[in-house]
Write an enzyme that holds these catalytic residues in place. Structure first.
Site, PDB file in Angstrom:
ATOM      1  N   GLU A 177      15.503  20.483  -1.515  1.00 32.73           N
ATOM      2  CA  GLU A 177      15.001  22.045  -2.734  1.00 32.73           C
ATOM      3  C   GLU A 177      14.410  21.558  -3.880  1.00 32.73           C
ATOM      4  OE1 GLU A 177      18.296  24.850  -2.644  1.00 32.73           O
ATOM      5  OE2 GLU A 177      17.073  26.716  -3.875  1.00 32.73           O
ATOM      6  N   LYS A 219      13.605  23.158   1.594  1.00 31.01           N
ATOM      7  CA  LYS A 219      13.377  24.624   1.686  1.00 31.01           C
ATOM      8  C   LYS A 219      12.931  24.735   0.695  1.00 31.01           C
ATOM      9  CE  LYS A 219      18.055  27.048  -0.290  1.00 31.01           C
ATOM     10  NZ  LYS A 219      19.279  27.250  -0.429  1.00 31.01           N
ATOM     11  N   GLY A 262      14.966  33.582  -4.580  1.00 28.94           N
ATOM     12  CA  GLY A 262      14.415  33.089  -5.967  1.00 28.94           C
ATOM     13  C   GLY A 262      14.902  34.736  -6.835  1.00 28.94           C
TER      14      GLY A 262
HETATM   15  P1  13P Z   1      18.739  32.371  -3.785  1.00 28.31           P
HETATM   16  O1  13P Z   1      17.975  32.474  -2.202  1.00 28.31           O
HETATM   17  O2  13P Z   1      19.817  33.296  -4.771  1.00 28.31           O
HETATM   18  O3  13P Z   1      17.284  32.250  -4.716  1.00 28.31           O
HETATM   19  O4  13P Z   1      19.487  30.573  -3.599  1.00 28.31           O
HETATM   20  C1  13P Z   1      19.178  29.557  -2.883  1.00 28.31           C
HETATM   21  C2  13P Z   1      19.755  28.560  -3.407  1.00 28.31           C
HETATM   22  O5  13P Z   1      18.978  27.591  -4.103  1.00 28.31           O
HETATM   23  C3  13P Z   1      21.059  28.859  -2.995  1.00 28.31           C
HETATM   24  O6  13P Z   1      21.781  27.409  -2.064  1.00 28.31           O
END
Ligand code: 13P
Length: 340
Positions: A177, A219, A262
C-alpha cells in the site's frame, strides 16, 4: 515458498466480485474516531465495535477478506469465539496490519518512512499461527510543490518490498500500500504524476527483492486532487486518470488492485470504483476492487455511537456500504441505491 498458496489466497479474497474490509485502525486512530462521536476510548468499546463488524449477518456476501489490527486479531466475541474464527467460518479471509506506523524520515522534512521491518519475520510467524493469511503495510506519501523527494519514494518502496518478501516467505499474501495522501491543495495532475512515480518505484523494488507479483495485492490511492484544491474532477475523469496510471505502471501479473478510500465520502468512493469497472473492466488484466476502511465503516460508526441498542442498525449501514462496493466491482452501482 509456496507461490500457489499465495495465488489461491489472493484469488479467494476477490472471488465473486467481493472485496476487502479494512478494520485495522491502530488503537490511537480508532480512539480518535471514537472521540469525535463521544464513544469511550476503551479496549472493551473497541472490542464491541469490532464484534459488531465481524458478526454482521451477510457480510460474507460482499466481503472476502478483513484486515485486522494486532489488538483485534487476539480478541473474541462476548460469547468467547475468536474473531479470526468468526471470520474464517463465514468464508472471510483474515489478514493483519503489520507495519509499525509512519515516522519522520530523517533529513527529509515533511516526509515519512514506515517502520516495522525489525523482528517482522517472527511476528509474521505468530500471526500466521493465529490464522492470518495475508498482511498489510502502508507507506504514506505527502504531496506539495516540492514533495515527495526521490529518496523518500525510494526508501518507502524499498521497505514495502522487504516487507512483501518476508510475507511471501511466511506464506502470507502481502498487501502493498503506497498511499499518496489527499491532504493539501495539489492538483489532479500533480497527484497523477506523483502516483505514477510512486508505483514505478514500488515495482522496481518488488522486482529487486524477488517478490512474486502473482502473489501480492496492490492497494493504491485513486488519482485525486488534494482535498482543498478548488478544481475537482468528475467521477469519469477520476476513473480514467486512475486506470490509465495503473495500466502504465502495474504489471499484468498482479492479480488484484484494491483501492484505499483515503478520506473520500463513502458514496464517491463507490461511484468512482464503479466508473472504473464500467469503463475498463473488459480491458484491464487485474481485478479492480476495494479495500476501504472509512468508506465502508464510517456510516456504521455514525449510527452505532457506542450504543448497544444501535448495533443492528449499524450492521445494516455496514452491509449497505459493502453491497454498494460489490456492485461497484461489477459496474452495477447506481446512486439510487443510496436511498433505498
Ligand atoms: P481508508 O479506506 O480509510 O483510507 O483506509 C485504508 C487503509 O489503509 C486501512 O487499511
Amino acid at each position: 515458498m509456496n507461490a500457489q498458496k499465495l495465488i489461491d489466497t489472493a484469488r479467494a479474497i476477490f472471488a465473486g466480485d467481493k472485496g476487502l474490509l479494512a478494520m485495522d485502525e491502530s488503537t490511537p486512530t480508532c480512539n480518535k474516531r471514537f472521540a469525535k462521536l463521544e464513544i469511550p476510548q476503551t479496549e472493551e468499546m473497541r472490542r464491541a465495535y469490532r464484534e459488531l463488524i465481524v458478526t454482521a449477518p451477510g457480510l460474507n456476501e460482499s466481503i472476502g477478506g478483513a484486515i485486522l489490527f494486532d489488538e483485534t486479531i487476539r480478541q473474541k466475541t462476548n460469547t468467547g469465539t475468536p474473531f479470526v474464527k468468526v471470520l474464517a467460518d463465514a468464508g472471510i479471509v483474515p489478514g493483519i496490519k503489520v507495519d509499525a506506523g509512519a515516522k519522520e524520515l530523517a533529513g527529509h522534512p515533511g516526509e515519512k518512512i514506515t517502520e516495522g521491518l525489525d523482528g517482522l519475520r517472527d511476528r509474521l510467524a505468530e500471526y500466521s499461527k493465529i490464522g492470518a493469511r495475508f498482511a498489510k503495510w502502508r507507506a504514506v506519501i505527502a504531496v506539495n510543490d516540492d514533495l515527495p523527494s526521490r529518496s523518500g519514494l525510494e526508501a518507502n518502496a524499498h521497505a514495502l518490498a522487504r516487507y512483501a518478501a518476508l510475507c511471501q516467505e511466511a506464506g502470507l499474501v502481502p498487501i502493498v500500500e503506497p498511499e499518496v495522501l489527499m491532504d493539501g491543495a495539489h492538483t489532479f495532475e500533480r497527484c497523477l504524476a506523483v502516483t505514477e512515480e510512486a508505483l514505478r518505484n514500488v515495482f522496481i523494488q518488488l522486482n529487486c527483492q524477488r517478490v512474486v507479483l502473482e502473489g501480492i495485492i496492490l492497494k493504491p490511492n485513486m488519482v485525486l486532487p488534494g482535498l482543498s484544491c478548488p478544481q475537482q474532477p468528475s467521477v469519469d475523469e477520476v476513473a480514467d486518470a486512475t486506470v490509465n496510471c495503473l495500466l502504465r505502471t502495474v504489471p499484468a501479473a498482479v492479480p488484484a488492485i484494491a483501492f484505499l478510500s483515503g478520506g473520500q465520502s463513502a458514496e464517491l468512493a463507490s461511484a468512482r470504483l464503479n466508473a472504473m469497472n464500467v469503463r475498463f473492466k473488459s480491458r484491464v488484466p487485474w481485478a479492480v476492487a476495494f479495500s476501504f476502511a472509512r468508506a465502508i465503516q464510517q456510516p456504521a460508526l455514525d449510527v452505532w455511537r457506542g450504543k448497544e441498542e444501535h448495533v443492528s442498525a449499524a450492521q445494516e449501514a455496514l452491509l449497505h456500504r459493502a453491497q454498494c462496493n460489490r456492485a461497484a466491482r461489477r459496474g452495477e452501482y447506481k446512486t439510487g441505491m443510496e436511498h433505498t
